[in-house]
Write an enzyme that holds these catalytic residues in place. Sequence first.
Site, PDB file in Angstrom:
ATOM      1  N   TRP A  22      34.516 -90.863 -10.949  1.00  0.00           N
ATOM      2  CA  TRP A  22      34.057 -90.338  -9.651  1.00  0.00           C
ATOM      3  C   TRP A  22      32.528 -90.384  -9.583  1.00  0.00           C
ATOM      4  O   TRP A  22      31.960 -90.657  -8.541  1.00  0.00           O
ATOM      5  CB  TRP A  22      34.548 -88.890  -9.480  1.00  0.00           C
ATOM      6  CG  TRP A  22      34.107 -88.256  -8.196  1.00  0.00           C
ATOM      7  CD1 TRP A  22      34.766 -88.261  -7.004  1.00  0.00           C
ATOM      8  CD2 TRP A  22      32.896 -87.518  -7.959  1.00  0.00           C
ATOM      9  NE1 TRP A  22      34.060 -87.598  -6.057  1.00  0.00           N
ATOM     10  CE2 TRP A  22      32.903 -87.125  -6.609  1.00  0.00           C
ATOM     11  CE3 TRP A  22      31.809 -87.164  -8.753  1.00  0.00           C
ATOM     12  CZ2 TRP A  22      31.872 -86.387  -6.043  1.00  0.00           C
ATOM     13  CZ3 TRP A  22      30.781 -86.428  -8.183  1.00  0.00           C
ATOM     14  CH2 TRP A  22      30.814 -86.049  -6.846  1.00  0.00           C
ATOM     15  N   HIS A  23      31.883 -90.130 -10.715  1.00  0.00           N
ATOM     16  CA  HIS A  23      30.422 -90.077 -10.704  1.00  0.00           C
ATOM     17  C   HIS A  23      29.791 -91.440 -10.539  1.00  0.00           C
ATOM     18  O   HIS A  23      28.633 -91.544 -10.105  1.00  0.00           O
ATOM     19  CB  HIS A  23      29.900 -89.415 -11.986  1.00  0.00           C
ATOM     20  CG  HIS A  23      30.024 -87.928 -11.965  1.00  0.00           C
ATOM     21  ND1 HIS A  23      31.180 -87.281 -12.322  1.00  0.00           N
ATOM     22  CD2 HIS A  23      29.139 -86.962 -11.616  1.00  0.00           C
ATOM     23  CE1 HIS A  23      31.006 -85.977 -12.193  1.00  0.00           C
ATOM     24  NE2 HIS A  23      29.780 -85.749 -11.765  1.00  0.00           N
ATOM     25  N   GLY A  24      30.472 -92.476 -10.891  1.00  0.00           N
ATOM     26  CA  GLY A  24      29.864 -93.794 -10.722  1.00  0.00           C
ATOM     27  C   GLY A  24      30.728 -94.894 -11.282  1.00  0.00           C
ATOM     28  O   GLY A  24      31.575 -94.664 -12.152  1.00  0.00           O
ATOM     29  N   PHE A  73      26.202 -90.561  -5.953  1.00  0.00           N
ATOM     30  CA  PHE A  73      27.609 -90.459  -6.351  1.00  0.00           C
ATOM     31  C   PHE A  73      28.464 -90.388  -5.111  1.00  0.00           C
ATOM     32  O   PHE A  73      29.589 -90.213  -5.114  1.00  0.00           O
ATOM     33  CB  PHE A  73      27.835 -89.248  -7.246  1.00  0.00           C
ATOM     34  CG  PHE A  73      26.955 -89.275  -8.471  1.00  0.00           C
ATOM     35  CD1 PHE A  73      26.672 -90.480  -9.099  1.00  0.00           C
ATOM     36  CD2 PHE A  73      26.390 -88.130  -8.995  1.00  0.00           C
ATOM     37  CE1 PHE A  73      25.850 -90.534 -10.212  1.00  0.00           C
ATOM     38  CE2 PHE A  73      25.577 -88.171 -10.108  1.00  0.00           C
ATOM     39  CZ  PHE A  73      25.308 -89.374 -10.713  1.00  0.00           C
TER      40      PHE A  73
END
Lengths: 482, 372
Positions: free
Chosen positions: A327-329, A482
Amino acid sequence: MSFNSTEFVFFFLAAFYGYWLLSRWRAARLGWLLAGSCLFYMSWNAKFIALIAFSSVLDWVCGARIAASDSPRARKAWLALSLAGNLGLLGFFKYFNFFAENVAAACSRLGLETLAEFTPWEIVLPAGISFYTFQTLSYTIDIYRGELRPARSFLDFALFVSFFPQLVAGPIVRAADFLPQLDERPRFDDARVSGGVFLMLCGLAKKVLLADTIGLELVDPVFDAPLEHGAVGVLLGVWAALFQFYLDFSAYSDIAIGAAACLGFTLPQNFDRPFLAQSISEFWRRWHISLSTWFRDYVFVPLGGRGGGQLAFFRKLMLTMFLTGLWHGAGWNYVLWGLMHGVFTFVGVAWGKQRTKTELAARPVWERAARRVWVFQLVALSMLFFRNGTVAEGNRGIEGALEMLQVLATHWSSAANLSSLGLAALAAAALIHFTPREWIHVRGAGVWRGAPAFAQACVLVGATGVLAALSYAKAPFIYFQF
Amino acid sequence: MSFLNSKSARAGLLYIALCALAFAWTQREQLGLITDGRDATIRELMRDPAPADVLFLGSSATARGVIPAEFEERARELSGQPWRALNLAPFGAGRHIGFLELERWLEAHAPPRAVVVEVGVTSDLVGYMHQMLPRFMDASDCVRVVRERPHRFRDAREMSRRLRSPVRFDPWGAFAALDRVAMHLELALEVLGRGPEDLVRAAFNFACNGGESLYYKPDDSTLRSTVQAQVAERGYCRIGPESPEGLAGKQLVLGRAAKTPYEEAVALAWNPDSADEFADESISRAARLYARQMRRLAERHGMRLCFLELPNFRGRPLSPAQVAFYRELGELLEPDKAVLYREESFQDLGHLSVEGATHLSRFVAERLTARD
C-alpha cells in the site's frame, strides 16, 4: 495547495467562514465544503478530480444497490463491481509499471526476450488515491456486511470521499464515523475551534520547524552518501529518518484533525506517540492507526484473525503486512518493510508473553525503557528499507539499504559529519515526543484558548510568516506519494 | 453562541486585517505608498498620456544604458523630425516586467513606432523571479495578474510542476480550464501571505546582517528624492561615478580590464566551452516566452520590434542560439564593441557609464532612423 503553504491558510479561512455562515442551510453548507474540497484537490492536478468523481459515483451506486437488494448473489456482484472498480484504478495508477517491470524481468530470466522488453508508461500517481480508495471501499464493504446504511444523498457521500482535510493523506475515515456527523446541524463551539487552530499550529511547527529541518540537515545527507558519515552517522541518520517520517505524517494528521475540528467534524486519531510502544504490535496501535485498523478490519479479521494455530496466524499476518507494505508504494523495499514488521510482530506475539497495558505499566522503569529502545531499533532497522525507496530522485531501494547496513557493520571509526542544526532539531523532536501529551495538548491548548483574540491573531500572523519564509522550498508531505 | 460574535471569528478577521496591513507595509514601495525612485519615474512616464515613438524595455542595464535625450537628439538630427523616447526599464527586473509594461502602455496609448528590448544577462537568464510582486507597477497589477494570467508569473518550480503532467485527454479544454481556475485561486490566496512572509524575512535578514541588509530597503541611490534631483539636473538618473557604488563598480571594471585586454575582448568569438554568464543556457524559458509574447503584441499593433544587445564589460558575445532566436523575432541591434569595451564606457561590469550610454543611445537612433 499543501497544508504547509500560505495558499492553504487563506483557503481554509474562506472555507471556515463560508461554512459557518451557511451552517443553518444543510445543502448550502455541505455544497460549500464539497466545492472547496474539489478546488483543493484540483490545485494538484485538475483532471484527477474526474477519478474521484468516478469513484464516488461507482460506490454510491454500488452501495445503494447492495442495500436495496435481497439477493445474496446480486449483493455480492455489486460488491465485486465496487472492489474491481476501485482496486482497478488503484492498481493501474499505482502498480501497473511495477507489475509490468517485474513480469518483464521474470520473462527475461526465463529467456522470453520478446516479453522482456518493457518501457515504463508515463503514469502520474493521483494525489491521495490510496487514501480515498480505502475510504470508498470501506463504505461498500460495511453496507454489504449490514453494518452501515447508505448515505442519505450523493452530496453526503461525495463529501465523505473528498472532505479536504483528510483527502490527500488521511486519516482514513470510515463512513460510519463520518456520515452521521453530516446529519447533525453543526453548533459553533468556540473552544473546539480554538483547540483545532492550536492543533493546526502544532502540526505546522512539527512539519516546518522539525521534520523539514531533520530531513534536510540529517536524513538527506546520510541517505545520499552513507559512506561519508560512517556507522555513527548512519545510525543517527536512520533514527532521524524515523523521526522525520513520524513528525511529517503526524503533522499532516494534526492539521487535518484540527481543520476538521474547526469545521465541527471529528476525525480519528492517527498517531499516539508511537515510540513509546513496548512491542511491535503496540507500535501498530500507535502508528498510522487509521490504516492499521483498516487492514485489521478488512483484511486480517476476514482472513480469520488470530484463530487457526500459529502457522495460520503467521500466514494471515504476513499477508496483511505484505499488503500494508505494498500500500505504501510499488517497490520491493516497501514489501520487505511490511514483511519485516510482520515477522517482528509474529515473533513478539507468538513467543513473547502477552501483557495487558496495566501489566506493562507495572513493569520496572528499566524494563519499559529497554523494551521501548528495542522496539525503536527494530522499527529503525525496517526504516532503512522504507526510506531508501521514498526518495524520488536517486531511489536506491533495497540496494541502498544494504549499503547502509554494510556501513553500520564496518565503519564505526569514521566521523559522523552531521549538521548541528539537524541534531538540535532531532533532540527537540525527541524531547517533544516524550513530553507528556497533556502538557502540550491540554495545557498548551488551554493557554491558547485563554489568549485574547488580538494576541491569537498576532501569533497566527507570525506563524504564517515563519511558515512561508521557511517553507519556500515547500517540501511536500511525505505521505502524499502514497 | 453566534458564530460572528465568537472569539475565533474575531481572531480570524483580525488575522486577515493584520496580514493585509503587513502586506501593505512590506510592499509599500510596490503599492505606491513609498517608492523606489526609478519605479516612481516609470509610473509617472506611464501615466503621461502623450504618445511615444520609441519605448526601451529591459533591466537596470537599459535603465542606465540608454539616455532618451541623447537618442532623441540624434534621431532628430538624422531624420529631421522630432522623436519622443521613453526608457521604461526598472532596476532588477526580468523580461516579464517589460512585457507587462508594454501591455499596459498599449492599453492607454497609441502604439510606438518601435519597441527596443534588452538582450543581455538579466533579461536572458533571469526567469520567473521568486519575488514577483515587488516588480508590479501598483496594486491593480496584483488584481490584474490574479484575474488574467497568473500562470505567467508563477515561479519556475510551479511551472515545472504544471508541465510534469501535461493534459493529454482534455475534452473541450475542460481540464485545462479547471486547472486554470485552481491556479487563479491559488495565486489569489497566496497574495495576503506575502506580508507576514516579508516581515519574517526582514527580521531574519536584520538579525543575520545586523541591519545592513533589510529586505526591500530602498538604496540611497534609488530613493525618489535622489532620482528626481538627478533627472532635474541632467535629464536622466544614474549612480554617480563619485558615489561609493560608482567607485566600487569602477574598481571591478579596472580589475576585469587587467585580466581581459581590450583587443582580445573585441576579437572574442563565441566559444561554447568557456565559462561565462551564458555557459549553461543562453536564454531562459521565461525570456523566450516573453520575447515571443512581445513579438505577438508588436505584430498586432504594427510596431517595429528591436532587440538591443547590452553586453557586460568585456564579457562573452551573444551565442549563435541567441542571435538566431532574436533575429527570428525581430531586429537584433549589436553595438560596436570597439567603443563599448573601452574602460570609460562602463560604470561597473554590467552597467554603462554616461559615455557608454551616450554612445549606445546614439547608435540605436542611427539604426532606427536608418530604416524608419
